[in-house]
Design an enzyme around this catalytic site. Structure first.
Site, PDB file in Angstrom:
ATOM      1  N   ARG A 418     -14.734   6.595  -2.135  1.00  0.00           N
ATOM      2  CA  ARG A 418     -13.828   5.537  -3.090  1.00  0.00           C
ATOM      3  C   ARG A 418     -14.447   4.654  -3.779  1.00  0.00           C
ATOM      4  NH1 ARG A 418      -8.745   5.270   1.331  1.00  0.00           N
ATOM      5  NH2 ARG A 418      -8.033   7.310   0.767  1.00  0.00           N
ATOM      6  N   GLU A 557      -5.869  -3.549  10.230  1.00  0.00           N
ATOM      7  CA  GLU A 557      -6.548  -4.071   8.986  1.00  0.00           C
ATOM      8  C   GLU A 557      -6.928  -5.469   9.104  1.00  0.00           C
ATOM      9  OE1 GLU A 557      -6.334  -3.695   4.135  1.00  0.00           O
ATOM     10  OE2 GLU A 557      -4.743  -2.783   5.322  1.00  0.00           O
ATOM     11  N   LEU A 573      -5.337   5.316   9.378  1.00  0.00           N
ATOM     12  CA  LEU A 573      -4.319   5.627  10.490  1.00  0.00           C
ATOM     13  C   LEU A 573      -4.712   5.720  11.792  1.00  0.00           C
ATOM     14  CD1 LEU A 573      -1.214   5.755   9.669  1.00  0.00           C
ATOM     15  CD2 LEU A 573      -2.640   5.898   7.722  1.00  0.00           C
TER      16      LEU A 573
END
Length: 590
Positions: A418, A557, A573
Site C-alpha cells: 500500500r 489499532e 480484521l
C-alpha cells in the site's frame, strides 16, 4: 397613568393572542428527501398541525446499518422536542444526520413553514454539574469497535462480568465501515481454488511487508490464530462467502469476504452475543474515558473514570482493564506530530470514523505505558476524492484492474504494498488516478462492489463511468485514448504470459477486454496507524521500563508492534479479533 397602563396591558394581550393564533403550518403529512452518505436518498414523512411538528417517520434509507442508527433515533426526536431544525448532528453519523435534517426541511417547506425561523440557533443549555456514578465489574473495556467488542465477548465467555465504555453514540468504530477483508490461511477454502498458501508465507509477507519492523512473536501470534479466530466468529453466527480474494495491498489471495456488507457482520455478531448477555455485560455509549487509575500499593490498574451524558462514571475493574480505542487516523494534530514519512497530512482526508483520535494512547501514558512506532501511518491510494472514504471504490480484487493517471498511463505495480502504491500516486498530477476494469468484475449493473453499492448506482450518481469502448471511456474521463489503450494492451499481454510486467506486477487473472469498461476516480487517504501501545503476545501492556503493567491489556489499532512500517491489506480484521479475543480471555483469568 393608571388608565394608560390598563390600555397598554389590553393591547399587549390582544397582540399576544393574535401571535398565539398564528398558523405555522398547513396541517397534513409531507414527504422530503435528501441524499445520504452513499448518495441514495433518505426519505421522510413529516406530520404537522397548525402549530407543531407532530411526527417524523423514516420511510426509506440505505445508510450504513449500525453506524447511522443513532442518527435515525436522535435527530427526529430532537427536531420534535425542540420544534426546531437547529439540532446537532450525531458524531460518527454526520452525513446521515445532515440527510435527515435536509429531508425534514424539504417536507416542512412543503407544509408552508418559515424555514429560516426554524433554523435559527438554539439557546445555550443550562450547565448542570453531573453526579458521580460508581460501577463495578470484573473487566472494564474502553472502546466498542471490533477489538473492544471481541475482548468483551471473550472475557464474558471466560466467566467475567464486563463494562464497555464507548465515547461515540454508536458502536462499531472503524470496523463497521471497513472493507471487511479478513486474511487467514484457510486450506478448506483456498485449495479448491488452486491457491497454495501457508502460515509461514503469511508470516513472511507480513514481516517483510512491514520492513521487518514488526515484532516476530506478535506476527506469529496473528497468523497462527487468524483462522481459529475466524472459526470462533463463525461459531457465533458470523458468515463468510466461500470465495477467497486478494485485497488491495494484501500481496496474496487469502482474504475472506463477509456475507453482510462492510464490517456490519462482525459488529452484529458480537453485539448479538452481548445483547443476549446484557445481565452481565453493561454497554455505555456517549461515555468518554478520561482517566485510568492504578492501585498505589500494588501498581495494578484498577479503575477508569469516564464522562457520560448524565453523570461521571467511575468504573471499577476488579480483574483488569482493556484499552481498545482504535488509532489516530482522524486526528490531524497527532498525524502531523508523528509523521516522518509522508508529505504534510494536514489536508489529506481519512477513511476513518470521527472517533479515531488516539484517545487510548493518552490513557495508556497516564499509567506509564510505552508507545512505539507512532511515525508509521498508512495511506491508501483508494480514497474518494470528495470524502476520503473507501465508499464508491469500484475494484473487486487486485488481479483484474489497473491504475492510470490523468494522462491515461499506468505508473505502478497495482499489486504492490500500500505504501509503494501511494508514494507512486503522490508523484502523479494532482495525486489523482483512475481505476480501470471491465465486465469481468461487473457482469450486470446490479453487481455490487465491496461497499454494498451497485455499479449501476455508481454510474448513475456520476461516481463511476461506463463505456462500450476504451476510446469512449477515455473521452468520458478526459485521458488520452491512445495512452489508455496502450495501458490496457500492456496489462493484457502480461496476463497472457503470466507476468511479471514492466512494473514487476505478478498478480493477474482475466484480461481487460470485455465491455462495458468502467473507471472510478481515487486519491490518497489516511487509513491506518500502525504504531501505538506496546503489548506482548498475551495482549498485556508494557511500560517504558519493559515491564508488564498488571491488570492492563490492549488490542486493536490502538496497539503497536505488529505491522511494522506497513500493514498488509486484510490483516487488520484478524489483528483486532485475534488480540481482542486474547485480551478478553487473559483479563478474565486475572
Amino acid at each position: 397613568m393608571k388608565r394608560v397602563v390598563q390600555i397598554l396591558l389590553t393591547l399587549l394581550l390582544v397582540f399576544s393572542a393574535a401571535s398565539c393564533g398564528k398558523k405555522l403550518y398547513t396541517p397534513g403529512s409531507y414527504e422530503g428527501a435528501a441524499p445520504g452518505i452513499h448518495g441514495k436518498d433518505v426519505i421522510v414523512e413529516v406530520s404537522v398541525d397548525e402549530k407543531e411538528i407532530k411526527e417524523i417517520k423514516i420511510l426509506q434509507n440505505e445508510e450504513t446499518p449500525g453506524l447511522s442508527d443513532a442518527a435515525f433515533e436522535r435527530i427526529p426526536k430532537a427536531i420534535i422536542d425542540g420544534q426546531t431544525l437547529a439540532v446537532d448532528t450525531v458524531a460518527g453519523a454526520t452525513y446521515s444526520s445532515k440527510a435527515i435534517i435536509a429531508a425534514v426541511t424539504e417536507a416542512l417547506a412543503a407544509a408552508g413553514a418559515d424555514i429560516a425561523a426554524l433554523s435559527e440557533g438554539k439557546a445555550e443549555a443550562d450547565v448542570v454539574t453531573a453526579a458521580t456514578e460508581n460501577l463495578e465489574a470484573d473487566v472494564v473495556v474502553i472502546g466498542a469497535g471490533g477489538a473492544g467488542l471481541a475482548a468483551a465477548v471473550s472475557a464474558h465467555q471466560n466467566g467475567a462480568t464486563v463494562i464497555i465504555l464507548e465515547k461515540m453514540p454508536q458502536v462499531g468504530g472503524n470496523t463497521i465501515i471497513s472493507g471487511a477483508a479478513y486474511n487467514a490461511v484457510d486450506p478448506e477454502r483456498q485449495e479448491p481454488l488452486g491457491i497454495e498458501d501457508s502460515i509461514e508465507k503469511h508470516f513472511t509477507q507480513t514481516y517483510e511487508g512491514g520492513d521487518k519492523l514488526g515484532e516476530p512473536v506478535l506476527i506469529r501470534t496473528l497468523v497462527e490464530n487468524a483462522l481459529p479466530t475466524l472459526h470462533w466468529m463463525e461459531s457465533m453466527g458470523m458468515e463468510f462467502k466461500d470465495g477467497i480474494f486478494t485485497v488491495l495491498g494484501g500481496l496474496w489471495p487469502r482474504a475472506h469476504k463477509p456475507v453482510k456488507p462492510l464490517g456490519t457482520g462482525y459488529i452484529e455478531t458480537l453485539m448479538n452475543y452481548i445483547e443476549k448477555n446484557e445481565d452481565s455485560i453493561l454497554l455505555l455509549t456517549d461515555t468518554r474515558a478520561t482517566n485510568i487509575y492504578k492501585d498505589k500499593d500494588t501498581g495494578r490498574v484498577t479503575a477508569v473514570k469516564a464522562t457520560g451524558p448524565d453523570s461521571t462514571i467511575l468504573a471499577q475493574g476488579n480483574k483488569a482493564v482493556i484499552i481498545a480505542t482504535g488509532g489516530f487516523g482522524n486526528d490531524v494534530e497527532m498525524r502531523e506530530k508523528y509523521n516522518k514519512i509522508w508529505p504534510s497530512l494536514k489536508n489529506i482526508k481519512s477513511t476513518n470514523h470521527p472517533g479515531a483520535t488516539g484517545d487510548g494512547l493518552a490513557l495508556a501514558e497516564q499509567v506509564g505505558a510505552d508507545l512505539i512506532g507512532l511515525e508509521h501511518i498508512q495511506l491508501l491510494p483508494m480514497g474518494d476524492p470528495d470524502t476520503g472514504s473507501l465508499a464508491g471504490n469500484i475494484e473487486q480484487g487486485v488481479e483484474n484492474r489497473i491504475f492510470v493517471n490523468k494522462e491515461g498511463k499506468r505508473f505502478v505495480d497495482e499489486g504492490a504494498r500500500r505504501d509503494v502504491m501511494t508514494k507512486a500516486l503522490f508523484e502523479q498530477e494532482d495525486d489523482f488516478m483512475w481505476i480501470v476494469l471491465d465486465s469481468h468484475n461487473y457482469p450486470t449493473m446490479d453487481t455490487k462492489n465491496n461497499f454494498n453499492e451497485t455499479i449501476g448506482e455508481l454510474v448513475e450518481q456520476g461516481r463511476a463511468y461506463m463505456a462500450d469502448t476504451l476510446e469512449e471511456l477515455a473521452e468520458q474521463i478526459d485521458v488520452d485514448p491512445e495512452n489508455l489503450k496502450a495501458a490496457v494492451a500492456g496489462f493484457n499481454a502480461a496476463v497472457e504470459k503470466g507476468g511479471p510486467d514492466k512494473f514487476g506486477r505478478t498478480l493477474f487473472d482475466e484480461k481487460i477486454d470485455t465491455p462495458p469498461y468502467f473507471a472510478g476516480a481515487r486519491m490518497p487517504t489516511v487509513h491506518h496507524t500502525m504504531g501505538g501501545i506496546k503489548i506482548n503476545t498475551e495482549a498485556q501492556v508494557i511500560d517504558t521500563e519493559g515491564n508488564v503493567i498488571p491488570g492492563l491489556y490492549a488490542a486493536g489499532e490502538t496497539t503497536g508492534g505488529i505491522h511494522g512500517s506497513n500493514r498488509l491489506g486484510g490483516n487488520a480484521l484478524p489483528d483486532i479479533h485475534v488480540f481482542g479475543k486474547i485480551a478478553g480471555a487473559n483479563a478474565a483469568a486475572e
